[in-house]
Design a protein around this motif. Structure first.
Motif, PDB file in Angstrom:
ATOM      1  N   ALA A   1       0.840  -1.203   0.000  1.00  0.00           N
ATOM      2  CA  ALA A   1       0.000   0.000   0.000  1.00  0.00           C
ATOM      3  C   ALA A   1       0.873   1.249   0.000  1.00  0.00           C
ATOM      4  N   LEU A   2       1.955   1.247   0.789  1.00  0.00           N
ATOM      5  CA  LEU A   2       2.856   2.398   0.825  1.00  0.00           C
ATOM      6  C   LEU A   2       3.512   2.608  -0.540  1.00  0.00           C
ATOM      7  N   ALA A   3       3.944   1.508  -1.178  1.00  0.00           N
ATOM      8  CA  ALA A   3       4.554   1.620  -2.507  1.00  0.00           C
ATOM      9  C   ALA A   3       3.536   2.165  -3.503  1.00  0.00           C
ATOM     10  N   PHE A   4       2.286   1.683  -3.408  1.00  0.00           N
ATOM     11  CA  PHE A   4       1.236   2.177  -4.312  1.00  0.00           C
ATOM     12  C   PHE A   4       0.999   3.672  -4.100  1.00  0.00           C
ATOM     13  N   PHE A   5       0.905   4.076  -2.827  1.00  0.00           N
ATOM     14  CA  PHE A   5       0.666   5.514  -2.554  1.00  0.00           C
ATOM     15  C   PHE A   5       1.858   6.367  -2.966  1.00  0.00           C
ATOM     16  N   ILE A   6       3.064   5.849  -2.785  1.00  0.00           N
ATOM     17  CA  ILE A   6       4.248   6.605  -3.233  1.00  0.00           C
ATOM     18  C   ILE A   6       4.222   6.731  -4.757  1.00  0.00           C
ATOM     19  N   TYR A   7       3.873   5.642  -5.431  1.00  0.00           N
ATOM     20  CA  TYR A   7       3.771   5.684  -6.895  1.00  0.00           C
ATOM     21  C   TYR A   7       2.720   6.700  -7.330  1.00  0.00           C
ATOM     22  N   LYS A   8       1.537   6.630  -6.679  1.00  0.00           N
ATOM     23  CA  LYS A   8       0.470   7.583  -7.009  1.00  0.00           C
ATOM     24  C   LYS A   8       0.905   9.013  -6.722  1.00  0.00           C
ATOM     25  N   PHE A   9       1.579   9.199  -5.564  1.00  0.00           N
ATOM     26  CA  PHE A   9       2.038  10.541  -5.202  1.00  0.00           C
ATOM     27  C   PHE A   9       3.043  11.054  -6.227  1.00  0.00           C
ATOM     28  N   ASN A  10       4.002  10.195  -6.605  1.00  0.00           N
ATOM     29  CA  ASN A  10       4.996  10.617  -7.604  1.00  0.00           C
ATOM     30  C   ASN A  10       4.323  10.960  -8.929  1.00  0.00           C
ATOM     31  N   ASN A  11       3.335  10.104  -9.348  1.00  0.00           N
ATOM     32  CA  ASN A  11       2.612  10.403 -10.582  1.00  0.00           C
ATOM     33  C   ASN A  11       1.854  11.717 -10.461  1.00  0.00           C
ATOM     34  N   SER A  12       1.177  11.891  -9.341  1.00  0.00           N
ATOM     35  CA  SER A  12       0.428  13.134  -9.138  1.00  0.00           C
ATOM     36  C   SER A  12       1.371  14.324  -9.084  1.00  0.00           C
ATOM     37  N   ASN A  13       2.500  14.129  -8.431  1.00  0.00           N
ATOM     38  CA  ASN A  13       3.481  15.217  -8.332  1.00  0.00           C
ATOM     39  C   ASN A  13       4.022  15.558  -9.717  1.00  0.00           C
ATOM     40  N   LYS A  14       4.277  14.510 -10.507  1.00  0.00           N
ATOM     41  CA  LYS A  14       4.780  14.734 -11.875  1.00  0.00           C
ATOM     42  C   LYS A  14       3.728  15.462 -12.708  1.00  0.00           C
ATOM     43  N   VAL A  15       2.466  14.982 -12.580  1.00  0.00           N
ATOM     44  CA  VAL A  15       1.374  15.629 -13.325  1.00  0.00           C
ATOM     45  C   VAL A  15       1.218  17.067 -12.867  1.00  0.00           C
ATOM     46  N   THR A  16       1.322  17.301 -11.560  1.00  0.00           N
ATOM     47  CA  THR A  16       1.207  18.668 -11.030  1.00  0.00           C
ATOM     48  C   THR A  16       2.331  19.542 -11.557  1.00  0.00           C
ATOM     49  N   GLN A  17       3.554  19.009 -11.546  1.00  0.00           N
ATOM     50  CA  GLN A  17       4.689  19.798 -12.054  1.00  0.00           C
ATOM     51  C   GLN A  17       4.526  20.096 -13.540  1.00  0.00           C
ATOM     52  N   GLU A  18       4.075  19.056 -14.293  1.00  0.00           N
ATOM     53  CA  GLU A  18       3.844  19.294 -15.725  1.00  0.00           C
ATOM     54  C   GLU A  18       2.752  20.326 -15.920  1.00  0.00           C
ATOM     55  N   SER A  19       1.685  20.216 -15.109  1.00  0.00           N
ATOM     56  CA  SER A  19       0.582  21.180 -15.213  1.00  0.00           C
ATOM     57  C   SER A  19       1.076  22.577 -14.858  1.00  0.00           C
ATOM     58  N   GLN A  20       1.889  22.658 -13.774  1.00  0.00           N
ATOM     59  CA  GLN A  20       2.421  23.974 -13.399  1.00  0.00           C
ATOM     60  C   GLN A  20       3.336  24.525 -14.483  1.00  0.00           C
ATOM     61  N   LEU A  21       4.136  23.663 -15.099  1.00  0.00           N
ATOM     62  CA  LEU A  21       5.016  24.097 -16.195  1.00  0.00           C
ATOM     63  C   LEU A  21       4.193  24.579 -17.388  1.00  0.00           C
ATOM     64  N   LYS A  22       3.152  23.807 -17.725  1.00  0.00           N
ATOM     65  CA  LYS A  22       2.285  24.215 -18.831  1.00  0.00           C
ATOM     66  C   LYS A  22       1.560  25.500 -18.488  1.00  0.00           C
ATOM     67  N   LEU A  23       1.141  25.610 -17.228  1.00  0.00           N
ATOM     68  CA  LEU A  23       0.470  26.850 -16.800  1.00  0.00           C
ATOM     69  C   LEU A  23       1.420  28.031 -16.905  1.00  0.00           C
ATOM     70  N   ALA A  24       2.686  27.812 -16.487  1.00  0.00           N
ATOM     71  CA  ALA A  24       3.686  28.889 -16.589  1.00  0.00           C
ATOM     72  C   ALA A  24       3.914  29.245 -18.053  1.00  0.00           C
ATOM     73  N   GLU A  25       3.982  28.202 -18.916  1.00  0.00           N
ATOM     74  CA  GLU A  25       4.167  28.472 -20.346  1.00  0.00           C
ATOM     75  C   GLU A  25       2.953  29.218 -20.905  1.00  0.00           C
ATOM     76  N   LEU A  26       1.746  28.781 -20.471  1.00  0.00           N
ATOM     77  CA  LEU A  26       0.531  29.467 -20.928  1.00  0.00           C
ATOM     78  C   LEU A  26       0.504  30.913 -20.448  1.00  0.00           C
ATOM     79  N   GLU A  27       0.943  31.094 -19.198  1.00  0.00           N
ATOM     80  CA  GLU A  27       0.971  32.464 -18.662  1.00  0.00           C
ATOM     81  C   GLU A  27       1.950  33.323 -19.464  1.00  0.00           C
ATOM     82  N   ILE A  28       3.112  32.720 -19.809  1.00  0.00           N
ATOM     83  CA  ILE A  28       4.089  33.468 -20.615  1.00  0.00           C
ATOM     84  C   ILE A  28       3.486  33.778 -21.989  1.00  0.00           C
TER      85      ILE A  28
END
Length: 197
Positions: free
Chosen positions: A140-167
């Motif tokens: 369960a911990l490995a699954f949540f870490i995997y989900k967290f990393n995926n969510s974190n990656k998606v969030t970072q990509e979203s933030q990067l895209k948002l920053a690019e969109l803002e630019i």
């Protein structure tokens, strides 16, 4: 010296006489019932093929036999009492042994087991349950870490895209402002031309 010699010889003679009497004197036979029967029969007179026994001797023999029987009965009663007491002791010891064996069995079960949620389970079962729970928690911990990393990656990509969109939006806004300013100037130029002309 002669007197001492006579005394020593006299002493030796007395000693040898006493020793000789001890050897010749035998112990009287034991006064058992069997011996009394032998004495009565051997000491009685014979008449033709019959034995004539004195009443006093037969009465004495009867008394001896009855006394022997009474002594044996008393001894039997005493032995029966001892046997009864020993049976009671054996029964008590057997009960104690059974109790000790039950306690030992319970102690072995407790030693080989662990109380888990109020139920006594064997150590192997307890270990299996605990390792299964630990394994599930690790998964369960490995699954949540995997989900967290995926969510974190998606969030970072979203933030990067948002920053690019803002630019891009900022560039578009500046372009729009520049276009608006140019249109405004052109409009003003046209207005100015129309006023002059």
């Amino acid at each position: 010296m002669k007197k001492n010699f006579v005394l020593v010889i006299g002493f030796l003679c007395l000693h040898l006489a006493a020793f000789a009497q001890e050897d010749t004197a035998q112990d009287p036979p034991p006064n058992t019932v069997e011996q009394q029967f032998i004495d009565v029969v051997d000491g009685s007179n014979s008449y033709q093929e019959f034995k004539v026994i004195k009443k006093t001797e037969i009465n004495g023999l009867r008394k001896s036999v009855l006394d022997s029987i009474k002594a044996l009965e008393t001894n039997i009663d005493s032995l029966n009492s001892q046997i009864g007491a020993q049976k009671n002791d054996i029964s008590k010891l057997q009960t104690d042994l059974n109790t000790v064996q039950q306690d030992l069995s319970l102690s072995k079960q407790k030693e080989d087991g662990i109380e888990f949620f109020g139920v006594l389970t064997q150590k192997s079962t307890y270990n299996s349950i605990m390792w299964s729970i630990i394994g599930l928690l690790v998964l369960a911990l490995a699954f949540f870490i995997y989900k967290f990393n995926n969510s974190n990656k998606v969030t970072q990509e979203s933030q990067l895209k948002l920053a690019e969109l803002e630019i891009e939006f900022e560039k578009y806004r500046q372009k729009a402002i520049e276009n608006e300013q140019q249109l405004g100037r052109k409009l003003q130029d046209e207005i100015n031309k129309n006023r002059k002309g």
